[in-house]
Design a protein around this motif. Structure first.
Motif, PDB file in Angstrom:
ATOM      1  N   PRO A 283       0.829  -1.200   0.000  1.00  0.00           N
ATOM      2  CA  PRO A 283       0.000   0.000   0.000  1.00  0.00           C
ATOM      3  C   PRO A 283       0.863   1.249   0.000  1.00  0.00           C
ATOM      4  CG  PRO A 283       0.113  -0.937   2.198  1.00  0.00           C
ATOM      5  CD  PRO A 283       0.827  -1.893   1.288  1.00  0.00           C
ATOM      6  N   ALA A 284       0.216   2.393  -0.161  1.00  0.00           N
ATOM      7  CA  ALA A 284       0.945   3.659  -0.067  1.00  0.00           C
ATOM      8  C   ALA A 284       1.611   3.741   1.296  1.00  0.00           C
ATOM      9  CB  ALA A 284      -0.013   4.833  -0.247  1.00  0.00           C
ATOM     10  N   PRO A 285       2.876   4.194   1.347  1.00  0.00           N
ATOM     11  CA  PRO A 285       3.607   4.204   2.613  1.00  0.00           C
ATOM     12  C   PRO A 285       3.021   5.136   3.657  1.00  0.00           C
ATOM     13  CG  PRO A 285       4.833   5.347   0.895  1.00  0.00           C
ATOM     14  CD  PRO A 285       3.669   4.681   0.225  1.00  0.00           C
TER      15      PRO A 285
ATOM     16  N   LYS B  59       8.213   2.840 -10.356  1.00  0.00           N
ATOM     17  CA  LYS B  59       6.936   2.162 -10.060  1.00  0.00           C
ATOM     18  C   LYS B  59       6.700   2.030  -8.556  1.00  0.00           C
ATOM     19  CE  LYS B  59       7.333  -0.414 -14.406  1.00  0.00           C
ATOM     20  NZ  LYS B  59       6.651   0.634 -15.154  1.00  0.00           N
ATOM     21  N   ALA B  60       6.989   3.094  -7.831  1.00  0.00           N
ATOM     22  CA  ALA B  60       6.703   3.130  -6.394  1.00  0.00           C
ATOM     23  C   ALA B  60       5.203   3.082  -6.173  1.00  0.00           C
ATOM     24  CB  ALA B  60       7.296   4.390  -5.771  1.00  0.00           C
ATOM     25  N   PRO B  61       4.748   2.571  -5.030  1.00  0.00           N
ATOM     26  CA  PRO B  61       3.306   2.445  -4.800  1.00  0.00           C
ATOM     27  C   PRO B  61       2.553   3.767  -4.809  1.00  0.00           C
ATOM     28  CG  PRO B  61       4.570   1.953  -2.803  1.00  0.00           C
ATOM     29  CD  PRO B  61       5.543   1.990  -3.934  1.00  0.00           C
ATOM     30  N   ALA B  62       3.202   4.865  -4.415  1.00  0.00           N
ATOM     31  CA  ALA B  62       2.523   6.164  -4.369  1.00  0.00           C
ATOM     32  C   ALA B  62       3.544   7.276  -4.577  1.00  0.00           C
ATOM     33  CB  ALA B  62       1.792   6.339  -3.040  1.00  0.00           C
ATOM     34  N   PRO B  63       3.878   7.601  -5.827  1.00  0.00           N
ATOM     35  CA  PRO B  63       4.931   8.598  -6.087  1.00  0.00           C
ATOM     36  C   PRO B  63       4.655   9.963  -5.474  1.00  0.00           C
ATOM     37  CG  PRO B  63       4.356   7.409  -8.095  1.00  0.00           C
ATOM     38  CD  PRO B  63       3.346   7.022  -7.060  1.00  0.00           C
ATOM     39  N   HIS B  64       3.363  10.303  -5.255  1.00  0.00           N
ATOM     40  CA  HIS B  64       3.051  11.632  -4.736  1.00  0.00           C
ATOM     41  C   HIS B  64       3.576  11.846  -3.321  1.00  0.00           C
ATOM     42  CE1 HIS B  64      -0.253   9.081  -3.269  1.00  0.00           C
ATOM     43  NE2 HIS B  64      -0.293   9.909  -2.243  1.00  0.00           N
ATOM     44  N   VAL B  65       3.974  10.777  -2.635  1.00  0.00           N
ATOM     45  CA  VAL B  65       4.526  10.960  -1.283  1.00  0.00           C
ATOM     46  C   VAL B  65       5.857  11.698  -1.325  1.00  0.00           C
ATOM     47  CG1 VAL B  65       3.347   8.948  -0.321  1.00  0.00           C
ATOM     48  CG2 VAL B  65       5.634   8.676  -1.294  1.00  0.00           C
ATOM     49  N   ALA B  66       6.383  11.948  -2.508  1.00  0.00           N
ATOM     50  CA  ALA B  66       7.590  12.772  -2.631  1.00  0.00           C
ATOM     51  C   ALA B  66       7.383  14.131  -1.975  1.00  0.00           C
ATOM     52  CB  ALA B  66       7.959  12.948  -4.106  1.00  0.00           C
ATOM     53  N   LEU B  67       6.125  14.590  -1.913  1.00  0.00           N
ATOM     54  CA  LEU B  67       5.826  15.876  -1.276  1.00  0.00           C
ATOM     55  C   LEU B  67       6.246  15.896   0.187  1.00  0.00           C
ATOM     56  CD1 LEU B  67       2.298  16.476  -2.820  1.00  0.00           C
ATOM     57  CD2 LEU B  67       4.323  17.909  -3.200  1.00  0.00           C
ATOM     58  N   LEU B  68       6.266  14.723   0.808  1.00  0.00           N
ATOM     59  CA  LEU B  68       6.626  14.660   2.224  1.00  0.00           C
ATOM     60  C   LEU B  68       8.091  15.010   2.461  1.00  0.00           C
ATOM     61  CD1 LEU B  68       4.715  11.490   3.456  1.00  0.00           C
ATOM     62  CD2 LEU B  68       4.136  13.887   3.822  1.00  0.00           C
ATOM     63  N   ALA B  69       8.898  15.025   1.398  1.00  0.00           N
ATOM     64  CA  ALA B  69      10.302  15.427   1.563  1.00  0.00           C
ATOM     65  C   ALA B  69      10.398  16.834   2.119  1.00  0.00           C
ATOM     66  CB  ALA B  69      11.044  15.324   0.232  1.00  0.00           C
TER      67      ALA B  69
ATOM     68  N   TRP C  57      14.199   5.634  -0.736  1.00  0.00           N
ATOM     69  CA  TRP C  57      14.161   4.182  -0.582  1.00  0.00           C
ATOM     70  C   TRP C  57      12.999   3.754   0.310  1.00  0.00           C
ATOM     71  CZ3 TRP C  57      16.523   1.040   3.655  1.00  0.00           C
ATOM     72  CH2 TRP C  57      16.413  -0.324   3.383  1.00  0.00           C
ATOM     73  N   ALA C  58      12.748   4.506   1.384  1.00  0.00           N
ATOM     74  CA  ALA C  58      11.633   4.173   2.274  1.00  0.00           C
ATOM     75  C   ALA C  58      10.299   4.323   1.560  1.00  0.00           C
ATOM     76  CB  ALA C  58      11.673   5.053   3.517  1.00  0.00           C
ATOM     77  N   MET C  59      10.178   5.269   0.649  1.00  0.00           N
ATOM     78  CA  MET C  59       8.942   5.443  -0.106  1.00  0.00           C
ATOM     79  C   MET C  59       8.795   4.395  -1.206  1.00  0.00           C
ATOM     80  SD  MET C  59       7.537   7.956   1.475  1.00  0.00           S
ATOM     81  CE  MET C  59       8.394   7.328   2.944  1.00  0.00           C
ATOM     82  N   LEU C  60       9.923   3.923  -1.748  1.00  0.00           N
ATOM     83  CA  LEU C  60       9.879   2.892  -2.792  1.00  0.00           C
ATOM     84  C   LEU C  60       9.577   1.519  -2.201  1.00  0.00           C
ATOM     85  CD1 LEU C  60      10.476   2.200  -5.846  1.00  0.00           C
ATOM     86  CD2 LEU C  60      12.775   1.597  -5.066  1.00  0.00           C
ATOM     87  N   ALA C  61      10.203   1.220  -1.076  1.00  0.00           N
ATOM     88  CA  ALA C  61      10.056  -0.097  -0.448  1.00  0.00           C
ATOM     89  C   ALA C  61       9.720   0.088   1.022  1.00  0.00           C
ATOM     90  CB  ALA C  61      11.333  -0.910  -0.620  1.00  0.00           C
ATOM     91  N   PRO C  62       8.514   0.576   1.330  1.00  0.00           N
ATOM     92  CA  PRO C  62       8.169   0.852   2.728  1.00  0.00           C
ATOM     93  C   PRO C  62       8.189  -0.407   3.574  1.00  0.00           C
ATOM     94  CG  PRO C  62       6.208   0.964   1.319  1.00  0.00           C
ATOM     95  CD  PRO C  62       7.395   0.859   0.407  1.00  0.00           C
TER      96      PRO C  62
END
Length: 391
Positions: free
Chosen positions: A12-14, A117-127, A323-328
């Motif tokens: 799921p999305a991290p 192909k991360a589960p939820a690329p939009h989590v990049a905003l959390l950076a 990496w944590a967002m790609l493979a939570p």
């Protein structure tokens, strides 16, 4: 031609939308609290550079003669921000430019997570809510995101088989800040692993020089640009300056700059071993383990090289997040937390004058070992070339 990515395990999305909103609010509040704090570098360096650009009329004509000990890419952004002079206080202009650099970093992370192909690329905003990223821009007024963004793009290009793009992004990153060299072991290992043709290597110097072209056309001598990093290296002579690494501990125990040669030799040797190991094994690993290997490169380099500062783990901060967002999972989240803790505590020590980097080195070294262990431990049948996944 793009490489076929190994399939990622379904997850799921991290971070849930509710947590994203909460973290976004916390990040915004931290920016508001940090904004009025002005550091020495902003006053001594960045504001005078902005004043020089404004005094010279702004635009490219401001680059007719050297006026800073930074390479031109960051100065271009200051020139674009020059019209804000008089509308905003000077320190706020500097910090606005730094936040723009963070937004470029988020765009790079979003692009790479989507490509991988991360589960939820939009989590990049959390950076934008990472402690080290917020402190770097909103508190310190620094622009480390400006070199980290092309470094992230280079890693993404490597993992998707776009080797010319990898080289060009790596060259561009190095043109922004010398700290980009901390990610070089991964790029060199990727060149070996995927047998990148020599003709493609030329894209690195092209990317490096391309960033200088506007300033060169304005009259800034190339010899001065190429010597900026040498002058920067001669600014400080401590074996470590608030860096959360082993040499900060050694310095606290009495070691002096006389051991810098030994420290450099050790770092070069370990990085050479890294390049040899992953040059032979990187291609056979899963995509999340390849990204884990990319994270290990700046952790080893910044952890073992002398003359490192508290901000020199910034690339590791960003890649740990990616990496944590790609493979939570528990492993990736713990490592990201330890890396963030090390960087944030070291930065706070710099601000307060307290020797907190010694304490910060503990979680940073622990994170380095946790990152490296699954990458170097023998496979079940002692075949080091088998693909591996984190447990």
């Amino acid at each position: 031609m793009a490489a076929m990515l190994p399939a990622l395990p379904k997850s799921p999305a991290p971070v849930s939308p509710r947590w994203m909103a909460a973290l976004g609010i916390v990040g915004l509040l931290c920016h508001v609290l940090f904004w009025p704090i002005i550091t020495v570098d902003v006053v001594v360096y960045y504001i005078p550079w902005l004043d020089t650009i404004v005094a010279r009329g702004g635009g490219l004509q401001a680059f007719a003669e050297p006026f800073a000990n930074y390479t031109p890419p960051y100065l271009y952004l200051l020139a674009l921000a020059a019209p804000l002079k008089g509308l905003l206080p000077d320190p706020y202009i500097i910090k606005t430019v730094s936040v723009v650099c963070n937004l470029l970093l988020v765009a790079a992370l979003w692009h790479v997570l989507r490509a991988l192909k991360a589960p939820a690329p939009h989590v990049a905003l959390l950076a934008l809510a990472l402690p080290s990223v917020m402190m770097n821009a909103a508190l310190l007024g620094q622009c480390d995101a400006l070199y980290a963004a092309p470094c992230v793009m280079a890693v993404g290009a490597a993992l998707t088989g776009r080797h010319r793009a990898m080289m060009a992004w790596a060259g561009l990153a190095l043109s922004v800040k010398a700290q980009a060299i901390l990610g070089a072991p991964f790029v060199l290992a990727a060149i070996i692993a995927w047998r990148v043709p020599v003709r493609d290597w030329l894209f690195a110097p092209l990317g490096f020089v391309a960033a200088f072209v506007p300033a060169l056309l304005a009259g800034w001598p190339l010899t001065d640009m190429l010597s900026i990093y040498l002058r920067q290296a001669d600014t400080f002579h401590d074996i470590a300056r608030n860096a959360p690494n082993i040499w900060m501990i050694a310095q606290t125990l009495g070691a002096t700059a006389t051991v810098s040669g030994l420290a450099t030799a050790l770092a070069v040797g370990v990085c050479g071993a890294y390049i040899a190991w992953f040059g032979a094994t990187l291609r056979q690993r899963t995509v999340e383990m390849q990204l884990r290997a990319a994270l290990l490169a700046p952790m080893l380099a910044a952890g073992l090289l002398p003359k490192m500062h508290e901000r020199y783990f910034f690339l590791a901060d960003v890649l740990a997040f990616a990496w944590a967002m790609l493979a939570p999972g528990r492993d990736s989240w713990r490592i990201m937390a330890y890396v963030q803790l090390g960087s944030a505590v070291a930065a706070w020590g710099y601000l307060t004058g307290a020797n907190l980097a010694v304490l910060a080195a503990v979680p940073m070294m622990l994170a380095t070992w946790m990152t490296a262990r699954p990458l170097i431990m023998p496979a079940a049948n002692d075949n080091p070339l088998l693909p591996r996944r984190a447990v």
